[in-house]
Design a protein around this motif. Structure first.
Motif, PDB file in Angstrom:
ATOM      1  N   VAL A  71       0.843  -1.200   0.000  1.00 28.00           N
ATOM      2  CA  VAL A  71       0.000   0.000   0.000  1.00 28.00           C
ATOM      3  C   VAL A  71       0.880   1.253   0.000  1.00 28.00           C
ATOM      4  CG1 VAL A  71      -1.655   1.354   1.333  1.00 28.00           C
ATOM      5  CG2 VAL A  71      -1.982  -1.122   1.075  1.00 28.00           C
ATOM      6  N   VAL A  72       1.913   1.258   0.842  1.00 28.86           N
ATOM      7  CA  VAL A  72       2.820   2.408   0.893  1.00 28.86           C
ATOM      8  C   VAL A  72       3.554   2.562  -0.427  1.00 28.86           C
ATOM      9  CG1 VAL A  72       4.836   3.391   2.055  1.00 28.86           C
ATOM     10  CG2 VAL A  72       3.085   2.202   3.390  1.00 28.86           C
ATOM     11  N   GLN A  73       3.999   1.450  -1.009  1.00 29.35           N
ATOM     12  CA  GLN A  73       4.742   1.529  -2.263  1.00 29.35           C
ATOM     13  C   GLN A  73       3.861   2.019  -3.421  1.00 29.35           C
ATOM     14  OE1 GLN A  73       6.593  -1.832  -4.949  1.00 29.35           O
ATOM     15  NE2 GLN A  73       8.030  -1.361  -3.293  1.00 29.35           N
ATOM     16  N   ILE A  74       2.626   1.586  -3.451  1.00 30.46           N
ATOM     17  CA  ILE A  74       1.707   2.045  -4.497  1.00 30.46           C
ATOM     18  C   ILE A  74       1.560   3.560  -4.437  1.00 30.46           C
ATOM     19  CG2 ILE A  74      -0.720   2.027  -5.218  1.00 30.46           C
ATOM     20  CD1 ILE A  74      -0.707  -0.989  -4.293  1.00 30.46           C
ATOM     21  N   VAL A  75       1.389   4.094  -3.236  1.00 29.11           N
ATOM     22  CA  VAL A  75       1.288   5.553  -3.072  1.00 29.11           C
ATOM     23  C   VAL A  75       2.574   6.228  -3.552  1.00 29.11           C
ATOM     24  CG1 VAL A  75       1.066   7.427  -1.395  1.00 29.11           C
ATOM     25  CG2 VAL A  75      -0.363   5.385  -1.180  1.00 29.11           C
ATOM     26  N   SER A  76       3.733   5.655  -3.215  1.00 26.08           N
ATOM     27  CA  SER A  76       5.008   6.267  -3.587  1.00 26.08           C
ATOM     28  C   SER A  76       5.203   6.310  -5.097  1.00 26.08           C
ATOM     29  CB  SER A  76       6.168   5.499  -2.939  1.00 26.08           C
ATOM     30  OG  SER A  76       6.405   4.258  -3.571  1.00 26.08           O
ATOM     31  N   VAL A  77       4.781   5.274  -5.801  1.00 25.28           N
ATOM     32  CA  VAL A  77       4.934   5.241  -7.258  1.00 25.28           C
ATOM     33  C   VAL A  77       3.983   6.230  -7.932  1.00 25.28           C
ATOM     34  CG1 VAL A  77       4.637   3.783  -9.304  1.00 25.28           C
ATOM     35  CG2 VAL A  77       5.812   2.884  -7.291  1.00 25.28           C
ATOM     36  N   ALA A  78       2.792   6.380  -7.380  1.00 29.07           N
ATOM     37  CA  ALA A  78       1.799   7.265  -7.994  1.00 29.07           C
ATOM     38  C   ALA A  78       2.061   8.742  -7.708  1.00 29.07           C
ATOM     39  CB  ALA A  78       0.395   6.876  -7.521  1.00 29.07           C
ATOM     40  N   LEU A  79       2.653   9.083  -6.566  1.00 28.27           N
ATOM     41  CA  LEU A  79       2.805  10.475  -6.154  1.00 28.27           C
ATOM     42  C   LEU A  79       3.506  11.363  -7.175  1.00 28.27           C
ATOM     43  CD1 LEU A  79       3.542  10.592  -2.308  1.00 28.27           C
ATOM     44  CD2 LEU A  79       1.629  11.611  -3.555  1.00 28.27           C
ATOM     45  N   PRO A  80       4.659  10.948  -7.755  1.00 25.71           N
ATOM     46  CA  PRO A  80       5.315  11.832  -8.729  1.00 25.71           C
ATOM     47  C   PRO A  80       4.479  12.094  -9.976  1.00 25.71           C
ATOM     48  CG  PRO A  80       6.836  10.165  -7.937  1.00 25.71           C
ATOM     49  CD  PRO A  80       5.471   9.766  -7.458  1.00 25.71           C
ATOM     50  N   ALA A  81       3.529  11.199 -10.255  1.00 27.82           N
ATOM     51  CA  ALA A  81       2.645  11.418 -11.395  1.00 27.82           C
ATOM     52  C   ALA A  81       1.539  12.405 -11.059  1.00 27.82           C
ATOM     53  CB  ALA A  81       2.025  10.095 -11.841  1.00 27.82           C
ATOM     54  N   LEU A  82       1.222  12.540  -9.776  1.00 26.64           N
ATOM     55  CA  LEU A  82       0.109  13.386  -9.352  1.00 26.64           C
ATOM     56  C   LEU A  82       0.554  14.771  -8.909  1.00 26.64           C
ATOM     57  CD1 LEU A  82      -1.821  10.702  -7.262  1.00 26.64           C
ATOM     58  CD2 LEU A  82      -2.224  11.374  -9.642  1.00 26.64           C
ATOM     59  N   SER A  83       1.861  14.963  -8.707  1.00 24.12           N
ATOM     60  CA  SER A  83       2.354  16.254  -8.221  1.00 24.12           C
ATOM     61  C   SER A  83       3.702  16.567  -8.838  1.00 24.12           C
ATOM     62  CB  SER A  83       2.480  16.234  -6.692  1.00 24.12           C
ATOM     63  OG  SER A  83       3.110  17.408  -6.226  1.00 24.12           O
ATOM     64  N   GLY A  84       3.912  17.841  -9.151  1.00 23.39           N
ATOM     65  CA  GLY A  84       5.186  18.303  -9.677  1.00 23.39           C
ATOM     66  C   GLY A  84       6.027  19.004  -8.637  1.00 23.39           C
TER      67      GLY A  84
END
Length: 391
Positions: free
Chosen positions: A277-290
């Motif tokens: 769950v933590v890793q999924i958030v970490s992979v998605a974050l750079p795509a959702l924020s600059g």
């Protein structure tokens, strides 16, 4: 130092050498190599995939290795090959040669990692202290942090070729101690008691675990290959780029210890789900924020789960398939990570953004996590409830 401490330190340094540097040094080197040689994301992805293909081949080969002197010689040859291929990356600008070198490096990484993990795990198991294996996997984070620091400190002053030589030279310094201490041995159990409430790893259905770990290989590899290049390529975020990999490495140093402690309290399978769950958030974050600080937070979470996922998975699957569970799981992982960078690099070169590829990677991780949860349910346990010594 005690025999156990020397063995653990040798394993930690081996992981730092063959994994943290030999395997992951390419990530902070990628933007420097693109600066010097000008190749695009598709070429970058193929070079990364060549390494992961070698990792897959090495993992398959490792499944045939049996205990004994030959196993240790394979380990030593693999360590030397990792150092030599790291240095040789600076000798050429030919893409085909780079791919060949990264392939050999991948074979060496897999063989050395699996043998080191197996030798240490066997010794700790017989001594009744399997949880101390977490110290060995923390070496990967230490090596990643070292590679990030090298890029941060020397990347502006040296060419990419010189940077490869520098990393190989530092690795040479670790080799004598690793060779002296990494061997089969009988460890004395320390005088302490393991709490009856401490959970121990119990196998999950192996097919589901293999699918799950293959998804991990594919899902994590895009972030692990391109994150420094992604951050460095975004306006206003260049200063964060090298620190992203340093932070990921620092997060990885202590993550295995924390996840091992969590597994002892809530069970190995439940801890594994939490890590995903933590890793999924970490992979998605750079795509959702600059935002650069968001990228650093994502790196910390990614590094904080990368080797934790590996450690927990291998602990659960270690004794499956007649003791070949680690090698077979690592082969599935290698297959997934071989596909990820090549596909992502192709899509980016064709005009698809890095953000979309990261979201796709996160989706693969979600699928793998669902497979894991279903397997847990079929084993007769819930994610939040495990009884006795169940994992």
């Amino acid at each position: 130092m005690s025999q156990a401490t020397r063995l653990l330190l040798a394993g930690l340094l081996a992981m730092a050498l063959v994994m943290g540097v030999g395997r992951f040094y390419y990530t902070p080197m990628l933007p420097l190599m693109q600066r010097d040689y000008g190749f695009d994301a598709a070429v970058a992805g193929f070079i990364a995939s060549a390494n992961f293909a070698g990792y897959l081949a090495g993992s398959i080969a490792a499944s045939f290795i049996r205990p004994g002197p030959v196993r240790l010689w394979i380990f030593r040859i693999s360590v030397v090959a990792s150092v030599l291929t790291t240095a040789a990356m600076g000798l050429t600008d030919d893409v085909a040669l780079w791919m060949a070198l990264r392939f050999v490096s991948g074979v060496a990484s897999a063989l050395a990692m699996i043998v080191a993990a197996t030798v240490v795990a066997e010794a700790l198991h017989l001594a009744g202290e399997p949880g101390r294996l977490a110290w060995v996997f923390s070496g990967v984070g230490a090596g990643i942090a070292l590679s990030g620091v090298l890029a941060q400190v020397a990347g502006h002053a040296l060419s990419s070729g010189q940077m490869w030589y520098l990393a190989a030279g530092l690795c040479v310094l670790m080799v004598p101690f690793i060779f002296a201490e990494m061997r089969d041995r009988q460890l004395e159990a320390r005088p302490h008691k393991i709490s009856a409430r401490t959970r121990q790893p119990r196998p999950l259905p192996f097919a589901a675990l293999l699918v799950n770990y293959t998804c991990e290989g594919l899902g994590y590899s895009v972030f692990a290959t391109f994150i420094v290049a992604i951050v460095k390529g975004r306006p206003g975020m260049e200063a964060f780029a090298d620190w992203v990999w340093v932070i990921a490495g620092i997060g990885g140093v202590f993550s295995t210890l924390l996840w091992a402690a969590a597994a002892g309290r809530i069970g190995y399978a439940s801890a594994l789900v939490a890590a995903y769950v933590v890793q999924i958030v970490s992979v998605a974050l750079p795509a959702l924020s600059g935002n650069g600080f968001v990228a650093l937070a994502a790196a910390a979470m990614f590094g904080g789960t990368l080797m934790g996922v590996t450690m927990l998975t291998l602990a659960v699957g270690r004794q499956s398939v007649d003791g070949r569970g680690i090698a077979i799981l690592t082969a599935g992982f290698g297959l997934g990570q071989m596909v990820g960078p090549a596909v992502a690099g192709h899509f980016v070169a064709a005009g698809v953004g890095y953000s979309e590829t990261l979201i796709g990677s996160a989706a693969v991780l979600v699928f793998g996590t669902v497979v894991l949860v279903v397997a847990m349910a079929r084993r007769g346990i819930g994610v939040a409830q495990e009884t006795g010594s169940a994992s």
